[in-house]
Design a protein around this motif. Structure first.
Motif, PDB file in Angstrom:
ATOM      1  N   PHE A 110     -20.689 -42.354 -13.529  1.00  0.00           N
ATOM      2  CA  PHE A 110     -19.393 -42.168 -12.877  1.00  0.00           C
ATOM      3  C   PHE A 110     -19.393 -42.801 -11.494  1.00  0.00           C
ATOM      4  CE2 PHE A 110     -17.919 -38.829 -15.841  1.00  0.00           C
ATOM      5  CZ  PHE A 110     -16.627 -39.277 -15.975  1.00  0.00           C
ATOM      6  N   THR A 111     -20.511 -42.647 -10.766  1.00  0.00           N
ATOM      7  CA  THR A 111     -20.591 -43.249  -9.429  1.00  0.00           C
ATOM      8  C   THR A 111     -20.514 -44.765  -9.519  1.00  0.00           C
ATOM      9  OG1 THR A 111     -22.042 -41.438  -8.902  1.00  0.00           O
ATOM     10  CG2 THR A 111     -21.882 -43.186  -7.290  1.00  0.00           C
ATOM     11  N   MET A 112     -21.225 -45.339 -10.521  1.00  0.00           N
ATOM     12  CA  MET A 112     -21.170 -46.792 -10.687  1.00  0.00           C
ATOM     13  C   MET A 112     -19.753 -47.245 -11.014  1.00  0.00           C
ATOM     14  SD  MET A 112     -24.575 -47.497 -12.795  1.00  0.00           S
ATOM     15  CE  MET A 112     -26.108 -46.777 -12.274  1.00  0.00           C
ATOM     16  N   MET A 113     -19.009 -46.374 -11.735  1.00  0.00           N
ATOM     17  CA  MET A 113     -17.631 -46.715 -12.072  1.00  0.00           C
ATOM     18  C   MET A 113     -16.764 -46.696 -10.816  1.00  0.00           C
ATOM     19  SD  MET A 113     -15.446 -44.779 -14.943  1.00  0.00           S
ATOM     20  CE  MET A 113     -14.802 -43.573 -13.823  1.00  0.00           C
ATOM     21  N   LEU A 114     -17.029 -45.717  -9.921  1.00  0.00           N
ATOM     22  CA  LEU A 114     -16.241 -45.600  -8.687  1.00  0.00           C
ATOM     23  C   LEU A 114     -16.502 -46.764  -7.744  1.00  0.00           C
ATOM     24  CD1 LEU A 114     -16.527 -41.857  -7.700  1.00  0.00           C
ATOM     25  CD2 LEU A 114     -14.481 -43.078  -8.336  1.00  0.00           C
ATOM     26  N   LEU A 115     -17.791 -47.137  -7.622  1.00  0.00           N
ATOM     27  CA  LEU A 115     -18.143 -48.221  -6.711  1.00  0.00           C
ATOM     28  C   LEU A 115     -17.885 -49.535  -7.411  1.00  0.00           C
ATOM     29  CD1 LEU A 115     -21.585 -46.786  -5.672  1.00  0.00           C
ATOM     30  CD2 LEU A 115     -19.433 -46.480  -4.497  1.00  0.00           C
ATOM     31  N   ASP A 116     -17.495 -50.515  -6.634  1.00  0.00           N
ATOM     32  CA  ASP A 116     -17.272 -51.824  -7.232  1.00  0.00           C
ATOM     33  C   ASP A 116     -18.582 -52.593  -7.182  1.00  0.00           C
ATOM     34  OD1 ASP A 116     -16.300 -54.040  -8.303  1.00  0.00           O
ATOM     35  OD2 ASP A 116     -14.981 -54.583  -6.642  1.00  0.00           O
ATOM     36  N   LEU A 117     -19.285 -52.661  -8.317  1.00  0.00           N
ATOM     37  CA  LEU A 117     -20.615 -53.263  -8.319  1.00  0.00           C
ATOM     38  C   LEU A 117     -20.563 -54.775  -8.164  1.00  0.00           C
ATOM     39  CD1 LEU A 117     -22.408 -51.140 -11.005  1.00  0.00           C
ATOM     40  CD2 LEU A 117     -22.758 -51.120  -8.567  1.00  0.00           C
ATOM     41  N   ARG A 118     -19.380 -55.369  -8.390  1.00  0.00           N
ATOM     42  CA  ARG A 118     -19.316 -56.831  -8.243  1.00  0.00           C
ATOM     43  C   ARG A 118     -19.447 -57.263  -6.795  1.00  0.00           C
ATOM     44  NH1 ARG A 118     -13.851 -57.758 -11.117  1.00  0.00           N
ATOM     45  NH2 ARG A 118     -13.622 -55.801 -10.041  1.00  0.00           N
ATOM     46  N   ARG A 144     -30.222 -53.704   4.037  1.00  0.00           N
ATOM     47  CA  ARG A 144     -29.127 -53.698   5.011  1.00  0.00           C
ATOM     48  C   ARG A 144     -28.976 -52.347   5.694  1.00  0.00           C
ATOM     49  NH1 ARG A 144     -25.334 -57.674   3.968  1.00  0.00           N
ATOM     50  NH2 ARG A 144     -24.265 -56.912   5.809  1.00  0.00           N
ATOM     51  N   PHE A 145     -29.533 -51.298   5.113  1.00  0.00           N
ATOM     52  CA  PHE A 145     -29.398 -49.974   5.700  1.00  0.00           C
ATOM     53  C   PHE A 145     -30.555 -49.737   6.666  1.00  0.00           C
ATOM     54  CE2 PHE A 145     -27.748 -49.199   1.272  1.00  0.00           C
ATOM     55  CZ  PHE A 145     -26.451 -49.468   1.623  1.00  0.00           C
ATOM     56  N   LEU A 153     -21.902 -44.360   2.065  1.00  0.00           N
ATOM     57  CA  LEU A 153     -22.492 -45.608   2.557  1.00  0.00           C
ATOM     58  C   LEU A 153     -21.712 -46.819   2.076  1.00  0.00           C
ATOM     59  CD1 LEU A 153     -26.358 -45.333   2.134  1.00  0.00           C
ATOM     60  CD2 LEU A 153     -25.120 -45.778   4.224  1.00  0.00           C
ATOM     61  N   SER A 154     -21.324 -46.806   0.811  1.00  0.00           N
ATOM     62  CA  SER A 154     -20.653 -47.981   0.262  1.00  0.00           C
ATOM     63  C   SER A 154     -19.273 -48.151   0.882  1.00  0.00           C
ATOM     64  CB  SER A 154     -20.546 -47.862  -1.244  1.00  0.00           C
ATOM     65  OG  SER A 154     -19.535 -46.958  -1.582  1.00  0.00           O
ATOM     66  N   ARG A 155     -18.650 -47.033   1.338  1.00  0.00           N
ATOM     67  CA  ARG A 155     -17.367 -47.165   2.020  1.00  0.00           C
ATOM     68  C   ARG A 155     -17.552 -47.837   3.370  1.00  0.00           C
ATOM     69  NH1 ARG A 155     -15.485 -41.566   0.743  1.00  0.00           N
ATOM     70  NH2 ARG A 155     -14.583 -41.782  -1.312  1.00  0.00           N
ATOM     71  N   THR A 156     -18.682 -47.544   4.037  1.00  0.00           N
ATOM     72  CA  THR A 156     -18.900 -48.082   5.377  1.00  0.00           C
ATOM     73  C   THR A 156     -19.422 -49.509   5.339  1.00  0.00           C
ATOM     74  OG1 THR A 156     -19.595 -45.849   5.857  1.00  0.00           O
ATOM     75  CG2 THR A 156     -19.862 -47.458   7.603  1.00  0.00           C
ATOM     76  N   TRP A 157     -20.385 -49.788   4.450  1.00  0.00           N
ATOM     77  CA  TRP A 157     -21.107 -51.055   4.495  1.00  0.00           C
ATOM     78  C   TRP A 157     -20.688 -52.032   3.411  1.00  0.00           C
ATOM     79  CZ3 TRP A 157     -25.426 -52.285   7.731  1.00  0.00           C
ATOM     80  CH2 TRP A 157     -25.685 -51.307   8.685  1.00  0.00           C
ATOM     81  N   ARG A 158     -20.235 -51.520   2.268  1.00  0.00           N
ATOM     82  CA  ARG A 158     -19.781 -52.345   1.155  1.00  0.00           C
ATOM     83  C   ARG A 158     -20.890 -53.191   0.532  1.00  0.00           C
ATOM     84  NH1 ARG A 158     -15.316 -50.694   0.353  1.00  0.00           N
ATOM     85  NH2 ARG A 158     -13.804 -50.235   1.957  1.00  0.00           N
ATOM     86  N   VAL A 159     -22.142 -52.826   0.739  1.00  0.00           N
ATOM     87  CA  VAL A 159     -23.240 -53.510   0.044  1.00  0.00           C
ATOM     88  C   VAL A 159     -24.181 -52.441  -0.498  1.00  0.00           C
ATOM     89  CG1 VAL A 159     -23.292 -55.705   1.252  1.00  0.00           C
ATOM     90  CG2 VAL A 159     -24.471 -53.742   2.215  1.00  0.00           C
ATOM     91  N   PHE A 160     -25.021 -52.839  -1.461  1.00  0.00           N
ATOM     92  CA  PHE A 160     -25.977 -51.899  -2.033  1.00  0.00           C
ATOM     93  C   PHE A 160     -27.406 -52.343  -1.798  1.00  0.00           C
ATOM     94  CE2 PHE A 160     -22.152 -51.392  -4.538  1.00  0.00           C
ATOM     95  CZ  PHE A 160     -21.945 -50.050  -4.337  1.00  0.00           C
TER      96      PHE A 160
END
Lengths: 101, 220
Positions: B74-82, A95-96, A84-91
């Motif tokens: 680890f997932t939080m490290m992979l994703l850019d939380l900023r 938004r989903f 999801l984060s690759r597609t949308w870039r938000v958490f």
């Protein structure tokens, strides 16, 4: 045992309710996920307490099963999150709102 | 004397578990939330030790704190939380509904949990503390049941874990659309294409094994 069964059950219920509160209130999808794990902790505590006080091992077997399912759920859920984060870039969970894009 | 120690230990563990749970749902930074969950896991494991259930406590710490939360971090490290910007922790309108609902749920469950129930000897199972001691501990007592009455669910759980591992690999794999569209150049072939294909082949292979295993255990 000096501590009654009810005390363990109330702590389990409290942890579960806090988990539900977290799922309802938070919008960061990672934290919603962590709150679900919190709910599983409350359930595990309840199962373990019943197992001990009823002197039956079935509850402990269920705790092991619930741990297995929690591990599987965390692995698949976090993989979905990465996709999801690759597609949308938000958490933000608001938004989903589409099942397909 | 031991009963006072038990009550004190229970109070400490219960209060800390609930405080850590509150911290888990209310902190802003996801990493702090994950660390709050670690605290909850350790204190719930302490409650299991208090109940005389050391094996489940150890499994709890190893699987939850050692595997699941490390996976989260680890997932939080992979994703850019900023990227997410600043999230407001509580939204007033949401709080208006969420808090009464969660409080109602707690009151309902606590009502049931606090209602007085006698545990009669007819309700009790086959594992009183004397029998657990005779077998050699909580791990042996659990094994006595797990590998007899619950053998099939135990084996199916291993298949579930295998399926989840394969599913996670497939879902999180990076699909490179350019490379799929274009014919593979020799350089790309050497660098990326071959290992990716190899990975896919391996996945297919494990999938086939999983089905075979399932059939085998289904026959028991």
């Amino acid at each position: 045992m000096a501590v009654p069964l009810n005390a363990f059950l109330i702590v389990g219920a409290l942890i579960f309710s806090i988990g539900v509160f977290g799922v309802l209130i938070r919008r960061n999808i990672l934290i919603v996920f962590i709150s679900i794990e919190l709910m599983l902790q409350g359930v595990n505590l309840t199962l373990g307490a019943f197992s001990t006080f009823l002197e039956d091992m079935g509850g402990n077997v269920l705790v092991l099963m619930s741990l297995t399912v929690a591990a599987a759920e965390a692995a698949v859920g976090l993989a979905i999150l990465v996709a999801l984060s690759r597609t949308w870039r938000v958490f933000n969970i608001d938004r989903f709102n589409r099942l397909r894009w | 004397m031991t009963s006072i120690v038990q009550v004190l230990a229970f109070t400490y563990l219960a209060v800390l578990a609930v405080v850590a749970a509150l911290a888990t749902v209310s902190l802003r930074n996801p990493i702090h939330c994950a660390l709050g969950l670690v605290m909850v896991v350790f204190h719930v494991a302490g409650l299991f030790v208090l109940m005389g259930n050391g094996f489940i406590a150890a499994v709890q710490v190893i699987v939850y704190a050692g595997a699941i939360i490390v996976l989260f971090l680890f997932t939080m490290m992979l994703l850019d939380l900023r990227q997410q910007g600043r999230e407001r922790t509580f939204h007033t309108r949401q709080l208006l509904f969420a808090f009464p609902l969660a409080a109602l749920l707690f009151i309902e469950t606590a009502w049931v949990a606090a209602s007085r129930t006698e545990i009669t000897s007819a309700m009790k199972g086959a594992f009183p503390p004397s029998r657990v001691d005779e077998l050699g501990g909580s791990a042996q007592a659990l094994a006595e049941v797990l590998f007899n009455a619950y053998l099939l669910p135990f084996e199916v759980a291993s298949v579930l874990l295998l399926a989840a591992a394969i599913g996670a690999l497939v879902l999180a794999r990076r699909v490179d659309e350019d490379r799929l569209a274009a014919p593979p150049s020799p350089v790309a072939d050497a660098a990326g294409q071959a290992p990716a294909d190899g990975g896919e082949e391996r996945l297919r292979g494990s999938g086939a094994t999983a089905t075979a295993d399932h059939g085998e255990y289904g026959g028991i």
